[in-house]
Design a protein around this motif. Sequence first.
Motif: not given
Length: 151
Positions: A86-99
């Motif tokens: 659910w977090i992965e679907q709803n997070s605006k952050q999708t770039e692995k490097r940014e995370i």
Amino acid sequence: MSTIAEKIDAKDLSKKFPRSPREKVAGYVVAGRTLDKCRAAIAGTLGEYHYDCPLDRLFFDFTGIDSVKFQEFVATGADDAEVAAWIEQNSKQTEKREIIQWNNDLRFKRINEMPIELQEFLEGYIDEFIAPKGKTVYYWFDVYDIEEERI
């Protein structure tokens, strides 16, 4: 008959500690701890902890996830894997490097790198609750892990 705490697998945070802020859910530090506190808030077993506190807000602000919607989803009884999806679907952050960069910024944040208001609070808090245990705080997350007896 099962209780709400059993349905959502909530820890009783008056008796147990939430996860370390270093532990990840869905690839985010802080998320596991936030999830533990959310479940405890729903179940009424939060103890002295607070859900949607400033630490939780860092996670919610970075991901763009609304804390109320998060709590509503957690209340369905979702397990860690379902919450992670659910977090992965709803997070605006999708770039692995940014995370990764965000995780490492928090994981290795020193007290002197924090806003002065938090430094001031932690100065007294560390003296009262951490230093008497003979432990040294190297990073912000050490405060949690020392107090909760993980290190």
